[in-house]
Design an enzyme around this catalytic site. Structure first.
Site, PDB file in Angstrom:
ATOM      1  N   LYS A  27       0.828  -1.204   0.000  1.00 47.58           N
ATOM      2  CA  LYS A  27       0.000   0.000   0.000  1.00 47.58           C
ATOM      3  C   LYS A  27       0.871   1.267   0.000  1.00 47.58           C
ATOM      4  O   LYS A  27       2.094   1.188   0.204  1.00 47.58           O
ATOM      5  CB  LYS A  27      -0.939  -0.043   1.210  1.00 47.58           C
ATOM      6  CG  LYS A  27      -1.956  -1.197   1.151  1.00 47.58           C
ATOM      7  CD  LYS A  27      -2.903  -1.183   2.359  1.00 47.58           C
ATOM      8  CE  LYS A  27      -3.942  -2.295   2.258  1.00 47.58           C
ATOM      9  NZ  LYS A  27      -4.889  -2.286   3.402  1.00 47.58           N
ATOM     10  N   TYR A  67     -12.348  -2.674  -3.391  1.00 46.58           N
ATOM     11  CA  TYR A  67     -12.882  -2.668  -2.019  1.00 46.58           C
ATOM     12  C   TYR A  67     -14.408  -2.552  -1.999  1.00 46.58           C
ATOM     13  O   TYR A  67     -14.986  -2.039  -1.045  1.00 46.58           O
ATOM     14  CB  TYR A  67     -12.231  -1.561  -1.183  1.00 46.58           C
ATOM     15  CG  TYR A  67     -10.857  -1.934  -0.655  1.00 46.58           C
ATOM     16  CD1 TYR A  67     -10.667  -3.085   0.111  1.00 46.58           C
ATOM     17  CD2 TYR A  67      -9.748  -1.126  -0.895  1.00 46.58           C
ATOM     18  CE1 TYR A  67      -9.413  -3.423   0.604  1.00 46.58           C
ATOM     19  CE2 TYR A  67      -8.489  -1.467  -0.408  1.00 46.58           C
ATOM     20  CZ  TYR A  67      -8.332  -2.615   0.345  1.00 46.58           C
ATOM     21  OH  TYR A  67      -7.093  -2.969   0.848  1.00 46.58           O
ATOM     22  N   PHE A  75     -15.349   3.347   7.267  1.00 48.71           N
ATOM     23  CA  PHE A  75     -13.967   3.627   6.864  1.00 48.71           C
ATOM     24  C   PHE A  75     -13.780   3.589   5.349  1.00 48.71           C
ATOM     25  O   PHE A  75     -12.683   3.825   4.851  1.00 48.71           O
ATOM     26  CB  PHE A  75     -13.002   2.637   7.543  1.00 48.71           C
ATOM     27  CG  PHE A  75     -13.280   1.190   7.203  1.00 48.71           C
ATOM     28  CD1 PHE A  75     -12.781   0.600   6.059  1.00 48.71           C
ATOM     29  CD2 PHE A  75     -14.072   0.416   8.051  1.00 48.71           C
ATOM     30  CE1 PHE A  75     -13.042  -0.721   5.747  1.00 48.71           C
ATOM     31  CE2 PHE A  75     -14.351  -0.915   7.749  1.00 48.71           C
ATOM     32  CZ  PHE A  75     -13.835  -1.478   6.587  1.00 48.71           C
ATOM     33  N   ARG A 103      -1.743 -14.483   3.971  1.00 48.63           N
ATOM     34  CA  ARG A 103      -2.518 -13.810   5.026  1.00 48.63           C
ATOM     35  C   ARG A 103      -1.814 -13.965   6.377  1.00 48.63           C
ATOM     36  O   ARG A 103      -1.787 -13.043   7.177  1.00 48.63           O
ATOM     37  CB  ARG A 103      -3.934 -14.400   5.106  1.00 48.63           C
ATOM     38  CG  ARG A 103      -4.791 -14.154   3.878  1.00 48.63           C
ATOM     39  CD  ARG A 103      -5.297 -12.743   3.779  1.00 48.63           C
ATOM     40  NE  ARG A 103      -6.251 -12.415   4.836  1.00 48.63           N
ATOM     41  CZ  ARG A 103      -6.918 -11.263   4.884  1.00 48.63           C
ATOM     42  NH1 ARG A 103      -6.731 -10.337   3.952  1.00 48.63           N
ATOM     43  NH2 ARG A 103      -7.747 -10.999   5.858  1.00 48.63           N
ATOM     44  N   ARG A 120       2.628  -6.796   9.246  1.00 46.38           N
ATOM     45  CA  ARG A 120       1.940  -5.688   9.919  1.00 46.38           C
ATOM     46  C   ARG A 120       2.393  -5.535  11.366  1.00 46.38           C
ATOM     47  O   ARG A 120       2.406  -4.444  11.910  1.00 46.38           O
ATOM     48  CB  ARG A 120       0.430  -5.908   9.845  1.00 46.38           C
ATOM     49  CG  ARG A 120      -0.150  -5.669   8.442  1.00 46.38           C
ATOM     50  CD  ARG A 120      -1.557  -6.188   8.349  1.00 46.38           C
ATOM     51  NE  ARG A 120      -2.236  -5.775   7.121  1.00 46.38           N
ATOM     52  CZ  ARG A 120      -3.395  -6.276   6.721  1.00 46.38           C
ATOM     53  NH1 ARG A 120      -4.000  -7.216   7.449  1.00 46.38           N
ATOM     54  NH2 ARG A 120      -3.962  -5.858   5.607  1.00 46.38           N
ATOM     55  N   ASN A 130      -2.031   0.108   7.062  1.00 44.51           N
ATOM     56  CA  ASN A 130      -1.546  -1.213   7.498  1.00 44.51           C
ATOM     57  C   ASN A 130      -0.719  -1.922   6.430  1.00 44.51           C
ATOM     58  O   ASN A 130      -0.616  -3.144   6.404  1.00 44.51           O
ATOM     59  CB  ASN A 130      -2.702  -2.085   7.992  1.00 44.51           C
ATOM     60  CG  ASN A 130      -3.726  -2.335   6.904  1.00 44.51           C
ATOM     61  OD1 ASN A 130      -3.562  -1.886   5.778  1.00 44.51           O
ATOM     62  ND2 ASN A 130      -4.768  -3.071   7.230  1.00 44.51           N
ATOM     63  N   HIS A 133      -2.051  -5.402   1.402  1.00 42.97           N
ATOM     64  CA  HIS A 133      -3.314  -6.105   1.150  1.00 42.97           C
ATOM     65  C   HIS A 133      -3.006  -7.496   0.632  1.00 42.97           C
ATOM     66  O   HIS A 133      -2.071  -7.684  -0.144  1.00 42.97           O
ATOM     67  CB  HIS A 133      -4.157  -5.380   0.091  1.00 42.97           C
ATOM     68  CG  HIS A 133      -5.214  -6.265  -0.502  1.00 42.97           C
ATOM     69  ND1 HIS A 133      -6.414  -6.496   0.128  1.00 42.97           N
ATOM     70  CD2 HIS A 133      -5.219  -7.036  -1.623  1.00 42.97           C
ATOM     71  CE1 HIS A 133      -7.124  -7.354  -0.600  1.00 42.97           C
ATOM     72  NE2 HIS A 133      -6.420  -7.700  -1.673  1.00 42.97           N
ATOM     73  N   GLU A 144      -9.532 -10.491  -7.843  1.00 42.71           N
ATOM     74  CA  GLU A 144      -8.627  -9.352  -7.662  1.00 42.71           C
ATOM     75  C   GLU A 144      -7.445  -9.386  -8.642  1.00 42.71           C
ATOM     76  O   GLU A 144      -7.011  -8.337  -9.124  1.00 42.71           O
ATOM     77  CB  GLU A 144      -8.116  -9.324  -6.215  1.00 42.71           C
ATOM     78  CG  GLU A 144      -9.235  -9.021  -5.220  1.00 42.71           C
ATOM     79  CD  GLU A 144      -8.767  -9.018  -3.780  1.00 42.71           C
ATOM     80  OE1 GLU A 144      -9.547  -8.591  -2.910  1.00 42.71           O
ATOM     81  OE2 GLU A 144      -7.622  -9.453  -3.506  1.00 42.71           O
TER      82      GLU A 144
HETATM   83  P1  ATP Z   1      -6.994  -5.963   3.155  1.00 45.68           P
HETATM   84  O1  ATP Z   1      -8.344  -6.240   2.528  1.00 45.68           O
HETATM   85  O2  ATP Z   1      -6.493  -4.569   2.830  1.00 45.68           O
HETATM   86  O3  ATP Z   1      -6.016  -7.043   2.829  1.00 45.68           O
HETATM   87  P2  ATP Z   1      -7.881  -7.077   5.605  1.00 45.68           P
HETATM   88  O4  ATP Z   1      -8.501  -8.126   4.732  1.00 45.68           O
HETATM   89  O5  ATP Z   1      -6.932  -7.537   6.649  1.00 45.68           O
HETATM   90  O6  ATP Z   1      -7.138  -5.990   4.742  1.00 45.68           O
HETATM   91  P3  ATP Z   1     -10.452  -5.832   5.754  1.00 45.68           P
HETATM   92  O7  ATP Z   1     -11.428  -6.095   6.846  1.00 45.68           O
HETATM   93  O8  ATP Z   1     -10.712  -6.421   4.409  1.00 45.68           O
HETATM   94  O9  ATP Z   1      -9.003  -6.216   6.294  1.00 45.68           O
HETATM   95  O10 ATP Z   1     -10.342  -4.259   5.619  1.00 45.68           O
HETATM   96  C1  ATP Z   1      -9.794  -3.687   4.439  1.00 45.68           C
HETATM   97  C2  ATP Z   1      -8.927  -2.523   4.830  1.00 45.68           C
HETATM   98  O11 ATP Z   1      -9.759  -1.485   5.325  1.00 45.68           O
HETATM   99  C3  ATP Z   1      -7.934  -2.803   5.942  1.00 45.68           C
HETATM  100  O12 ATP Z   1      -6.746  -3.355   5.476  1.00 45.68           O
HETATM  101  C4  ATP Z   1      -7.730  -1.423   6.525  1.00 45.68           C
HETATM  102  O13 ATP Z   1      -6.796  -0.708   5.705  1.00 45.68           O
HETATM  103  C5  ATP Z   1      -9.103  -0.795   6.369  1.00 45.68           C
HETATM  104  N1  ATP Z   1      -9.927  -0.946   7.560  1.00 45.68           N
HETATM  105  C6  ATP Z   1     -10.640  -2.028   7.928  1.00 45.68           C
HETATM  106  N2  ATP Z   1     -11.317  -1.805   9.072  1.00 45.68           N
HETATM  107  C7  ATP Z   1     -11.008  -0.555   9.436  1.00 45.68           C
HETATM  108  C8  ATP Z   1     -11.367   0.270  10.513  1.00 45.68           C
HETATM  109  N3  ATP Z   1     -12.209  -0.153  11.457  1.00 45.68           N
HETATM  110  N4  ATP Z   1     -10.843   1.519  10.571  1.00 45.68           N
HETATM  111  C9  ATP Z   1     -10.011   1.975   9.616  1.00 45.68           C
HETATM  112  N5  ATP Z   1      -9.631   1.253   8.539  1.00 45.68           N
HETATM  113  C10 ATP Z   1     -10.110   0.001   8.460  1.00 45.68           C
HETATM  114 MG    MG Z   2      -9.738  -7.696   3.066  1.00 45.56          MG
END
Ligand code: ATP
Ligand code: MG
Length: 174
Positions: A27, A67, A75, A103, A120, A130, A133, A144
């Site tokens: 990212k 997304y 968010f 993951r 992370r 974070n 992705h 994706e």
């Molecule tokens: P990613 O999809 O980016 O790999 P992830 O699968 O671990 O991350 P998801 O639940 O899919 O997590 O959330 C997607 C992204 O949205 C997260 O990586 C983070 O950047 C952001 N995000 C998720 N939850 C929150 C939150 N509560 N507050 C702020 N940002 C959030």
């Molecule tokens: Mg995700």
């Protein structure tokens, strides 16, 4: 004792045995903080193959498609803004069970709670920025990868070390 051990092992989730390709995005914060090399090394060190890799600036339209599952969440807009704010590095990463392995290498989604030893957990503290992705299932990975790569952009690598990364004696990588 042996029975208890066997039962515990039986409760383990089934292991993926097929070769999978998954989408990883370093990212904007990872690129800006000059962490690309160290993060990519985590995947190479594990034995996974990087079969696609490029830098790009994600458009708003692409970020929203990627997304889409988070549309409507509080968010979502901040996430789209973040992902389009500066260039990213996208990678296609391949190996047996690569989706889940990646993951695990990434760690929990919030930097403040991610386990040390994970990407992370080792490189960030923020819960929004974070770093990385990774696709969360083989089906998501297919969707994706198609968003970010044309089929011709991924390579097949006949790696000389493959027989030391995997046990190939049964005919399938183990
Ligand atoms: P990613 O999809 O980016 O790999 P992830 O699968 O671990 O991350 P998801 O639940 O899919 O997590 O959330 C997607 C992204 O949205 C997260 O990586 C983070 O950047 C952001 N995000 C998720 N939850 C929150 C939150 N509560 N507050 C702020 N940002 C959030
Ligand atoms: Mg995700």
């Amino acid at each position: 004792m042996l029975l208890a051990r066997t039962q515990r092992m039986d409760r383990n989730p089934p292991m993926a045995t097929e070769i999978q390709t998954t989408l990883i995005i370093l990212k904007p914060d990872a690129v800006q903080r000059s962490l690309m090399g160290r993060i990519m090394s985590r995947f190479e060190d594990k034995g996974l193959q990087i079969v696609g890799c490029k830098m790009m600036r994600i458009s708003r339209e692409l970020a929203e498609r990627h997304y889409e599952v988070h549309r409507g969440k509080p968010f979502h807009e901040r996430l789209v803004q973040f992902m389009t704010s500066s260039p990213v590095l996208v990678m296609a990463v391949r190996g047996v069970g690569a989706v889940e392995i990646c993951r695990k290498l990434m760690g929990f989604k919030f930097g403040s709670q991610a386990e040390p030893g994970t990407i992370r957990g080792d490189f960030g503290v923020s819960n929004s920025f974070n770093l990385i992705h990774g696709s969360d299932s083989p089906e998501t990975a297919q969707f994706e990868l198609a968003l970010f790569f044309d089929a011709g952009e991924l390579v097949e690598i006949d790696r000389a070390i493959e027989g030391w990364v995997y046990d190939l004696s049964t005919g399938s990588p183990e």
